[in-house]
Structure formats: C-alpha cells, structure tokens
Design a protein around this motif. Structure first.
Motif, PDB file in Angstrom:
ATOM      1  N   GLN A 124       0.808  -1.214   0.000  1.00 41.71           N
ATOM      2  CA  GLN A 124       0.000   0.000   0.000  1.00 41.71           C
ATOM      3  C   GLN A 124       0.845   1.270   0.000  1.00 41.71           C
ATOM      4  O   GLN A 124       0.416   2.317  -0.476  1.00 41.71           O
ATOM      5  CB  GLN A 124      -0.947   0.001   1.193  1.00 41.71           C
ATOM      6  CG  GLN A 124      -2.038   1.074   1.127  1.00 41.71           C
ATOM      7  CD  GLN A 124      -3.016   0.850  -0.024  1.00 41.71           C
ATOM      8  OE1 GLN A 124      -3.972   0.113   0.109  1.00 41.71           O
ATOM      9  NE2 GLN A 124      -2.775   1.468  -1.172  1.00 41.71           N
ATOM     10  N   ARG A 125       2.069   1.191   0.507  1.00 39.04           N
ATOM     11  CA  ARG A 125       2.911   2.384   0.555  1.00 39.04           C
ATOM     12  C   ARG A 125       3.588   2.689  -0.784  1.00 39.04           C
ATOM     13  O   ARG A 125       4.246   3.711  -0.926  1.00 39.04           O
ATOM     14  CB  ARG A 125       3.975   2.221   1.641  1.00 39.04           C
ATOM     15  CG  ARG A 125       5.039   1.172   1.359  1.00 39.04           C
ATOM     16  CD  ARG A 125       5.930   0.970   2.570  1.00 39.04           C
ATOM     17  NE  ARG A 125       6.980  -0.023   2.310  1.00 39.04           N
ATOM     18  CZ  ARG A 125       7.824  -0.464   3.248  1.00 39.04           C
ATOM     19  NH1 ARG A 125       7.723  -0.011   4.493  1.00 39.04           N
ATOM     20  NH2 ARG A 125       8.753  -1.356   2.939  1.00 39.04           N
ATOM     21  N   THR A 126       3.422   1.801  -1.764  1.00 35.39           N
ATOM     22  CA  THR A 126       4.002   2.035  -3.088  1.00 35.39           C
ATOM     23  C   THR A 126       3.224   3.121  -3.814  1.00 35.39           C
ATOM     24  O   THR A 126       1.991   3.057  -3.899  1.00 35.39           O
ATOM     25  CB  THR A 126       3.973   0.738  -3.918  1.00 35.39           C
ATOM     26  OG1 THR A 126       4.717  -0.277  -3.231  1.00 35.39           O
ATOM     27  CG2 THR A 126       4.556   0.960  -5.308  1.00 35.39           C
ATOM     28  N   PRO A 127       3.889   4.155  -4.329  1.00 37.04           N
ATOM     29  CA  PRO A 127       3.192   5.219  -5.054  1.00 37.04           C
ATOM     30  C   PRO A 127       2.358   4.673  -6.212  1.00 37.04           C
ATOM     31  O   PRO A 127       2.822   3.844  -6.989  1.00 37.04           O
ATOM     32  CB  PRO A 127       4.335   6.103  -5.574  1.00 37.04           C
ATOM     33  CG  PRO A 127       5.467   5.847  -4.634  1.00 37.04           C
ATOM     34  CD  PRO A 127       5.340   4.403  -4.247  1.00 37.04           C
ATOM     35  N   GLY A 128       1.109   5.114  -6.302  1.00 39.30           N
ATOM     36  CA  GLY A 128       0.228   4.690  -7.384  1.00 39.30           C
ATOM     37  C   GLY A 128      -0.541   3.429  -7.113  1.00 39.30           C
ATOM     38  O   GLY A 128      -1.418   3.040  -7.914  1.00 39.30           O
ATOM     39  N   MET A 129      -0.253   2.749  -5.979  1.00 34.79           N
ATOM     40  CA  MET A 129      -0.994   1.532  -5.647  1.00 34.79           C
ATOM     41  C   MET A 129      -2.404   1.908  -5.217  1.00 34.79           C
ATOM     42  O   MET A 129      -2.595   2.730  -4.309  1.00 34.79           O
ATOM     43  CB  MET A 129      -0.289   0.784  -4.512  1.00 34.79           C
ATOM     44  CG  MET A 129      -0.986  -0.512  -4.103  1.00 34.79           C
ATOM     45  SD  MET A 129      -0.857  -1.788  -5.373  1.00 34.79           S
ATOM     46  CE  MET A 129      -2.014  -3.014  -4.743  1.00 34.79           C
ATOM     47  N   PRO A 130      -3.441   1.343  -5.854  1.00 40.54           N
ATOM     48  CA  PRO A 130      -4.818   1.679  -5.473  1.00 40.54           C
ATOM     49  C   PRO A 130      -5.108   1.232  -4.034  1.00 40.54           C
ATOM     50  O   PRO A 130      -4.421   0.355  -3.495  1.00 40.54           O
ATOM     51  CB  PRO A 130      -5.665   0.871  -6.471  1.00 40.54           C
ATOM     52  CG  PRO A 130      -4.751   0.526  -7.585  1.00 40.54           C
ATOM     53  CD  PRO A 130      -3.387   0.391  -6.983  1.00 40.54           C
ATOM     54  N   PRO A 131      -6.112   1.809  -3.397  1.00 43.71           N
ATOM     55  CA  PRO A 131      -6.503   1.364  -2.047  1.00 43.71           C
ATOM     56  C   PRO A 131      -6.820  -0.125  -2.062  1.00 43.71           C
ATOM     57  O   PRO A 131      -7.574  -0.606  -2.908  1.00 43.71           O
ATOM     58  CB  PRO A 131      -7.751   2.190  -1.740  1.00 43.71           C
ATOM     59  CG  PRO A 131      -7.641   3.383  -2.623  1.00 43.71           C
ATOM     60  CD  PRO A 131      -6.949   2.926  -3.864  1.00 43.71           C
ATOM     61  N   MET A 132      -6.239  -0.857  -1.123  1.00 43.78           N
ATOM     62  CA  MET A 132      -6.375  -2.317  -1.095  1.00 43.78           C
ATOM     63  C   MET A 132      -7.535  -2.753  -0.215  1.00 43.78           C
ATOM     64  O   MET A 132      -7.781  -2.165   0.841  1.00 43.78           O
ATOM     65  CB  MET A 132      -5.067  -2.949  -0.614  1.00 43.78           C
ATOM     66  CG  MET A 132      -3.905  -2.734  -1.566  1.00 43.78           C
ATOM     67  SD  MET A 132      -2.318  -3.262  -0.853  1.00 43.78           S
ATOM     68  CE  MET A 132      -2.576  -5.023  -0.699  1.00 43.78           C
ATOM     69  N   ARG A 133      -8.224  -3.786  -0.641  1.00 40.21           N
ATOM     70  CA  ARG A 133      -9.355  -4.352   0.083  1.00 40.21           C
ATOM     71  C   ARG A 133      -9.150  -5.856   0.183  1.00 40.21           C
ATOM     72  O   ARG A 133      -8.797  -6.507  -0.811  1.00 40.21           O
ATOM     73  CB  ARG A 133     -10.651  -4.034  -0.655  1.00 40.21           C
ATOM     74  CG  ARG A 133     -11.880  -4.686  -0.077  1.00 40.21           C
ATOM     75  CD  ARG A 133     -13.110  -4.413  -0.927  1.00 40.21           C
ATOM     76  NE  ARG A 133     -13.463  -3.002  -0.947  1.00 40.21           N
ATOM     77  CZ  ARG A 133     -14.505  -2.515  -1.626  1.00 40.21           C
ATOM     78  NH1 ARG A 133     -15.266  -3.334  -2.341  1.00 40.21           N
ATOM     79  NH2 ARG A 133     -14.769  -1.222  -1.596  1.00 40.21           N
ATOM     80  N   ALA A 134      -9.345  -6.419   1.367  1.00 41.67           N
ATOM     81  CA  ALA A 134      -9.214  -7.864   1.549  1.00 41.67           C
ATOM     82  C   ALA A 134     -10.373  -8.589   0.867  1.00 41.67           C
ATOM     83  O   ALA A 134     -11.538  -8.237   1.056  1.00 41.67           O
ATOM     84  CB  ALA A 134      -9.173  -8.216   3.038  1.00 41.67           C
ATOM     85  N   ALA A 135     -10.034  -9.589   0.073  1.00 41.81           N
ATOM     86  CA  ALA A 135     -11.056 -10.346  -0.653  1.00 41.81           C
ATOM     87  C   ALA A 135     -11.799 -11.303   0.265  1.00 41.81           C
ATOM     88  O   ALA A 135     -11.259 -11.777   1.264  1.00 41.81           O
ATOM     89  CB  ALA A 135     -10.404 -11.132  -1.786  1.00 41.81           C
ATOM     90  N   ASP A 136     -13.032 -11.560  -0.060  1.00 40.77           N
ATOM     91  CA  ASP A 136     -13.762 -12.685   0.529  1.00 40.77           C
ATOM     92  C   ASP A 136     -13.245 -13.922  -0.208  1.00 40.77           C
ATOM     93  O   ASP A 136     -13.564 -14.141  -1.375  1.00 40.77           O
ATOM     94  CB  ASP A 136     -15.259 -12.504   0.308  1.00 40.77           C
ATOM     95  CG  ASP A 136     -16.098 -13.598   0.950  1.00 40.77           C
ATOM     96  OD1 ASP A 136     -15.547 -14.694   1.172  1.00 40.77           O
ATOM     97  OD2 ASP A 136     -17.280 -13.357   1.217  1.00 40.77           O
ATOM     98  N   ASP A 137     -12.403 -14.709   0.470  1.00 39.81           N
ATOM     99  CA  ASP A 137     -11.707 -15.787  -0.225  1.00 39.81           C
ATOM    100  C   ASP A 137     -12.329 -17.162  -0.014  1.00 39.81           C
ATOM    101  O   ASP A 137     -11.670 -18.180  -0.243  1.00 39.81           O
ATOM    102  CB  ASP A 137     -10.233 -15.816   0.185  1.00 39.81           C
ATOM    103  CG  ASP A 137     -10.035 -16.170   1.651  1.00 39.81           C
ATOM    104  OD1 ASP A 137     -11.025 -16.103   2.410  1.00 39.81           O
ATOM    105  OD2 ASP A 137      -8.902 -16.506   2.034  1.00 39.81           O
ATOM    106  N   ARG A 138     -13.602 -17.239   0.388  1.00 35.54           N
ATOM    107  CA  ARG A 138     -14.254 -18.540   0.511  1.00 35.54           C
ATOM    108  C   ARG A 138     -14.344 -19.199  -0.857  1.00 35.54           C
ATOM    109  O   ARG A 138     -14.916 -18.639  -1.795  1.00 35.54           O
ATOM    110  CB  ARG A 138     -15.637 -18.379   1.133  1.00 35.54           C
ATOM    111  CG  ARG A 138     -15.596 -18.100   2.630  1.00 35.54           C
ATOM    112  CD  ARG A 138     -16.963 -17.783   3.170  1.00 35.54           C
ATOM    113  NE  ARG A 138     -17.434 -16.476   2.701  1.00 35.54           N
ATOM    114  CZ  ARG A 138     -18.647 -16.004   2.938  1.00 35.54           C
ATOM    115  NH1 ARG A 138     -19.516 -16.741   3.613  1.00 35.54           N
ATOM    116  NH2 ARG A 138     -18.996 -14.813   2.505  1.00 35.54           N
TER     117      ARG A 138
END
Length: 443
Positions: free
Chosen positions: A332-346
C-alpha cells in the motif's frame, strides 16, 4: 543373437495410424478422442523401432504400473509371444536383438525424479494428459544418448486430466515458449470414425458415444479440447465469454483483482458497466516478484484508469516475520498503488458466484473477458474439479490456478450485483452466503 529379418508385425493400420507411424517429429502426439486406436498403434510403433534398431533403449510410461500392465504388457505378450520376453526383475520387455522396452509409471511428480539422469532413445507416454507438465519435462530431458539412433517421444492423449493444458498448448494450439522448436512437435488427431476396425466390430460403442450429453460427447466423440471430462467450468464458452477489446465499453467503473504468490502474480483490471456486468480488460501474470515489485506492476496497470480499489488475498494482511510488516503495508505504501481491500476468499462460495456470472441469462453472461487476457482465457476453462470436493476447483496443476483465483476475488467483491438480475430473494441460487454490506476501501 537371433535373426529378426523375417519377423512381421500383424494388423492393418488405419490412415491416421499410418500418419502416426510415418511421423519423424521429435515429439508426436496421437489421439484426441476415444476409440481412435491409440494403444494398438503405440505398441506397433515401439515394436517396429525395436526390431529396426538392435539395442534400442525405450521407455514406456503410464500413470500407474497396474494400468500399464493391463493395457500394454499383457497385450504385448499375447500379440508377440515368442518374439518378446518379459523380465520382472528389470521391468522390461526384451527383444532377441537386444532392444528393450523398459516399463515405468509416474503417478506423482516425485515419481518422475527416479528417471533423472537416465538415457533413452525412444520414450512413449500413454495417456499423456494424466501427467503434469513437470513430469513431462523430466522425461523429455531423458531423451538423449551418444549413439546414432533416432530420438523420438510418442504420446497418446485424450482431452482432460492434469496434463490437459500443456498437451493442448504444445500440440493443439501450438503456442510455444522460448526454447521450444515448433518443427519438433506434431499432432495427429484421431476419432473413432477414423477407426473402421472398431466401428464395424462394435457399432454399439459408437452409438454409446453419440448418445452422451452434448459437452461430454464433444470431448469423447469429437475430440474437442475446449470441453473435457473433469472440467470445472463447463459453462465456459469462448465464443460467448471472450470478446475483442474494441467491444469493451469505455464508461466502466474499474477496480483491480490480485492473487499474489512469488511463484506467480496474477493482476486483473476489471470494469463494471451500468448493468453490473463485469469486463476483464487487461491482465498481468508474472513470476518471481517481491511484494514491492508486485505493487509497482499493479500501479503501472492502474495508471490513467481511475481504478477505485484493488481486491487482494486476505493473507496479505498477515504480518511477516522477516520485516514485521504485513504484505498490505508493504504494497500500500508504493506510489500509485490503489486502495487495497481484503477479498472474501471462501472458495466454494466464490466459485458458485463465478459460475453464476458465466451462465448466460437470456443469451447474455454477466462477464466477458478481453481476448488480450491470454492467460485467463487459457486457464479458466482448463481448471479441473477437485477429486475430493466436487464443488471446489483442484489446485493442480498449480500454474493454471492464479488468474482464476484473482477472478474469484473480483466476482466476490461484486456478489451483491446478482440482486439486479434475481431480485432480493436469492434462496433459489446456491450461493451459500449472505450478501456483503458496503464497506470502506480500508476495511
């Protein structure tokens, strides 16, 4: 040494079998459908070469030794009694001129390691789609020697199985990688209709194939490599789900789906239209990337696309022992990285949702994939059913699972859109989970 000049090989080959016998390619695959006479042809090809070249060293491999014994050893001894002897201690068929057909099996990847360093003039793999690409690669490296005998590898195959993808890539699609010489690979398709000996002797067998359900009939009778036994997503249809890039709408809301692993990073740029349909616009699949490198690749794909978020595997939120930071914090601290969201991985719930997106409703599916996403277009239809959990996809061969996993994360982030097609009551749809509520990018 006994004289072998007068020995004749019984049987009259079909036209396809003649083509197989005549092939001089280093790697020749034969078959593609049931009833094409593959086993008969393979045995006669090996016998012919062993009689032609005194002292020839051959290896005949199948997934398990009992299968090999039932399908080849017993027929060999029945058909060539007095010419071939069987040595149980050597696990070999021995010819009077010193040629040998060594008998092997390769039920798992570790079995292939027993052949490392060995040399064979001819290698035959029966039912090659039952072997992984790793096993094929190990065996291929054994095709060598200092004599002047021809080096040949013969494969018989049907669509389906753990090796479906690599056999299709090399011999059907002819999609070669660096170091693979196209002139060395030849595919000879054979259907039951190409085998008049069988169609006249057992017409009921042909009728039984013709009466199969449509998709199974396409695979077993017509040898179609885009449908096969054990295929996880039988709903996938390239003519329906794959689109040319120019047909993708321009007014899409976009997000990114990521399945990260050091062995393979899979990034999908996905768009959502006003009706909630998904469009997979672009992909990147690359191995050997660190977390920060993966984030940089993601930022490059997102640049100029107005990407709203990136949905990623939840294990990226686990703290790493080496740095004390989570994968989320590093990326997330990488410039240009979009906001991250944890997937529902079921897994099972996710595959069910993806199946709904693939199903055509009123002739139109909820998802389309750009033809430029070659990895996803290749891997999604190649997924196999898990032999122990029929509602889950197999994790082998592992190479083909990454981009479909990313797509599963993508559809699970949009599962609520199914209400637009079915209304609020989803009891008749086997999703098996409650719809997720809206949440922040950073939840």
């Amino acid at each position: 040494m006994k004289e072998t000049a007068s020995i004749s090989i019984s049987g009259v080959p079909t036209e396809r079998q003649r083509q197989f016998f005549a092939s001089r390619a280093r790697f020749t695959a034969y078959g593609g459908a049931r009833g094409g006479g593959k086993s008969w042809a393979l045995r006669r090809k090996l016998v012919g070469m062993c009689l032609r070249y005194a002292g020839l060293s051959c290896l005949l491999v199948r997934r398990t030794f009992p299968e090999l014994k039932a399908n080849h050893v017993i027929p060999f001894l029945r058909e060539y009694d007095g010419i071939i002897s069987y040595s149980e201690s050597q696990k070999a068929l021995i010819f009077p001129n010193g040629s040998r057909i060594f008998l092997g099996y390769c039920a798992k990847d570790s079995d292939a390691l027993r052949y490392q360093g060995q040399e064979y003039d001819v290698i035959a793999i029966d039912e090659a789609t039952q072997l992984s690409e790793f096993r094929f690669s190990i065996l291929k490296a054994c095709l060598r020697g200092s004599n002047h005998f021809p080096r040949r590898m013969y494969l018989t195959c049907n669509p389906g199985g753990i090796g479906h993808n690599w056999v299709k890539r090399l011999f059907v699609d002819r999609d070669f990688r660096n170091g693979e010489n196209p002139s060395e690979y030849s595919f000879i398709p054979a259907l039951v209709y190409d085998n008049p000996n069988l169609t006249s002797a057992d017409p009921e067998y042909v009728r039984s194939l013709e009466s199969l359900p449509p998709r199974l009939r396409d695979a077993w009778l017509y040898g179609r490599w885009d449908v096969f036994e054990g295929q996880f997503f039988s709903e996938f249809d390239a003519s329906v789900h794959i689109c040319v890039p120019s047909t993708i709408p321009s007014d899409l809301k976009k997000f990114i789906a990521i399945d990260y692993g050091f062995d393979m990073l899979a990034i999908l740029l996905v768009g959502v239209d006003a009706s909630g349909n998904l469009w997979v616009i672009r992909e990147l699949c690359e191995s050997g990337l660190t977390l920060s490198q993966a984030a940089s690749k993601t930022a490059a794909i997102a640049e100029g696309e107005n990407v709203e978020f990136a949905v990623c595997s939840p294990d990226l939120w686990n703290r790493r022992q080496d740095s004390g930071l989570s994968g989320f914090e590093i990326m997330q601290r990488t410039p240009g990285m979009p906001p991250m969201r944890a997937a529902d991985d079921r897994r099972i719930a996710g595959w069910r949702v993806l199946r709904e997106y693939l199903c055509a409703h009123d002739g139109h599916p909820f998802i389309r994939i750009s033809s430029e996403c070659r990895n996803l277009c290749e891997c999604l239809p190649a997924l196999l059913c898990d032999p122990n959990r029929t509602e889950d996809a197999s994790d082998t061969p592992h190479r083909i699972t990454h981009s479909p996993e990313a797509l599963r994360y993508a559809v699970m982030s949009r599962a609520q859109n199914l209400t637009e097609a079915y209304g609020d009551d989803l009891t008749d749809i086997p999703l098996g989970f409650k719809l997720k509520q809206e949440r922040s990018f950073f939840d």
